[in-house]
Motif scaffolding. Structure first.
Motif, PDB file in Angstrom:
ATOM      1  N   PHE A  67      23.461  -0.268  -2.249  1.00  0.00           N
ATOM      2  CA  PHE A  67      22.414  -0.162  -1.236  1.00  0.00           C
ATOM      3  C   PHE A  67      22.778  -0.909   0.044  1.00  0.00           C
ATOM      4  O   PHE A  67      21.913  -1.218   0.847  1.00  0.00           O
ATOM      5  CB  PHE A  67      21.083  -0.686  -1.783  1.00  0.00           C
TER       6      PHE A  67
ATOM      7  N   ARG B 222       5.174   1.248   7.943  1.00  0.00           N
ATOM      8  CA  ARG B 222       4.154   2.268   8.223  1.00  0.00           C
ATOM      9  C   ARG B 222       4.606   3.279   9.286  1.00  0.00           C
ATOM     10  O   ARG B 222       3.810   3.746  10.092  1.00  0.00           O
ATOM     11  CB  ARG B 222       2.829   1.627   8.615  1.00  0.00           C
TER      12      ARG B 222
ATOM     13  N   MET C 274      16.640   6.555  -0.071  1.00  0.00           N
ATOM     14  CA  MET C 274      15.658   5.697  -0.735  1.00  0.00           C
ATOM     15  C   MET C 274      15.327   4.492   0.142  1.00  0.00           C
ATOM     16  O   MET C 274      14.156   4.128   0.304  1.00  0.00           O
ATOM     17  CB  MET C 274      16.193   5.245  -2.095  1.00  0.00           C
ATOM     18  N   ARG C 275      16.359   3.868   0.720  1.00  0.00           N
ATOM     19  CA  ARG C 275      16.137   2.704   1.562  1.00  0.00           C
ATOM     20  C   ARG C 275      15.345   3.089   2.802  1.00  0.00           C
ATOM     21  O   ARG C 275      14.410   2.397   3.202  1.00  0.00           O
ATOM     22  CB  ARG C 275      17.476   2.072   1.963  1.00  0.00           C
ATOM     23  N   ARG C 276      15.692   4.214   3.420  1.00  0.00           N
ATOM     24  CA  ARG C 276      14.983   4.640   4.634  1.00  0.00           C
ATOM     25  C   ARG C 276      13.503   4.938   4.366  1.00  0.00           C
ATOM     26  O   ARG C 276      12.630   4.564   5.150  1.00  0.00           O
ATOM     27  CB  ARG C 276      15.649   5.865   5.237  1.00  0.00           C
ATOM     28  N   PHE C 277      13.212   5.615   3.266  1.00  0.00           N
ATOM     29  CA  PHE C 277      11.817   5.901   2.941  1.00  0.00           C
ATOM     30  C   PHE C 277      11.062   4.618   2.582  1.00  0.00           C
ATOM     31  O   PHE C 277       9.907   4.444   2.959  1.00  0.00           O
ATOM     32  CB  PHE C 277      11.720   6.930   1.804  1.00  0.00           C
ATOM     33  N   HIS C 278      11.728   3.729   1.873  1.00  0.00           N
ATOM     34  CA  HIS C 278      11.097   2.449   1.519  1.00  0.00           C
ATOM     35  C   HIS C 278      10.806   1.638   2.778  1.00  0.00           C
ATOM     36  O   HIS C 278       9.689   1.131   2.948  1.00  0.00           O
ATOM     37  CB  HIS C 278      12.006   1.666   0.570  1.00  0.00           C
ATOM     38  N   ASP C 279      11.806   1.525   3.658  1.00  0.00           N
ATOM     39  CA  ASP C 279      11.611   0.774   4.910  1.00  0.00           C
ATOM     40  C   ASP C 279      10.511   1.411   5.761  1.00  0.00           C
ATOM     41  O   ASP C 279       9.704   0.699   6.364  1.00  0.00           O
ATOM     42  CB  ASP C 279      12.909   0.708   5.719  1.00  0.00           C
TER      43      ASP C 279
ATOM     44  N   LYS D   7       7.952   3.112   4.715  1.00  0.00           N
ATOM     45  CA  LYS D   7       6.644   2.833   4.104  1.00  0.00           C
ATOM     46  C   LYS D   7       6.198   1.418   4.429  1.00  0.00           C
ATOM     47  O   LYS D   7       5.038   1.185   4.782  1.00  0.00           O
ATOM     48  CB  LYS D   7       6.708   3.040   2.596  1.00  0.00           C
ATOM     49  N   LEU D   8       7.132   0.457   4.310  1.00  0.00           N
ATOM     50  CA  LEU D   8       6.781  -0.936   4.599  1.00  0.00           C
ATOM     51  C   LEU D   8       6.355  -1.133   6.052  1.00  0.00           C
ATOM     52  O   LEU D   8       5.441  -1.902   6.340  1.00  0.00           O
ATOM     53  CB  LEU D   8       7.952  -1.857   4.278  1.00  0.00           C
TER      54      LEU D   8
END
Length: 92
Positions: free
Chosen positions: A35, A57, A47-52, A54-55
């Motif tokens: 990662f 917003r 995965m990292r881009r979607f997680h970031d 979401k965090l």
């Protein structure tokens, strides 16, 4: 190049009556994925881009490319199950 093992397996079946099979795994992912932003593969990047996003917003996630590529992903545990299944059960 990826079909070479299939061709070889078929040749062994015909010439030596050897019950051979080959597997060609797709893009794998799992617990040991890389990662690190500088050298990660496509799925960890997404995965990292979607997680970031979401965090923070964010309303959108930028993904490279024209959108015409199709990729398949397989979890390493599913591959392990498949290989085990094929070793135990496969026969033509």
């Amino acid at each position: 190049m990826k079909k070479d093992p299939d061709t070889q397996s078929q040749a062994y079946r015909i010439r030596y009556k050897w019950d051979a099979i080959s597997t060609i795994p797709t893009n794998l992912y799992g617990p040991s994925d890389n990662f690190h932003p500088e050298n990660e593969c496509v799925l960890p990047t997404l995965m990292r881009r979607f997680h970031d996003a979401k965090l923070s917003r964010d309303k959108e996630v930028v993904v490279w490319g024209p959108g015409s590529s199709m990729r398949e992903f397989l979890h390493v545990d599913d591959l392990a199950y498949l290989v085990s299944f094929l070793l135990e059960k496969y026969s033509i």
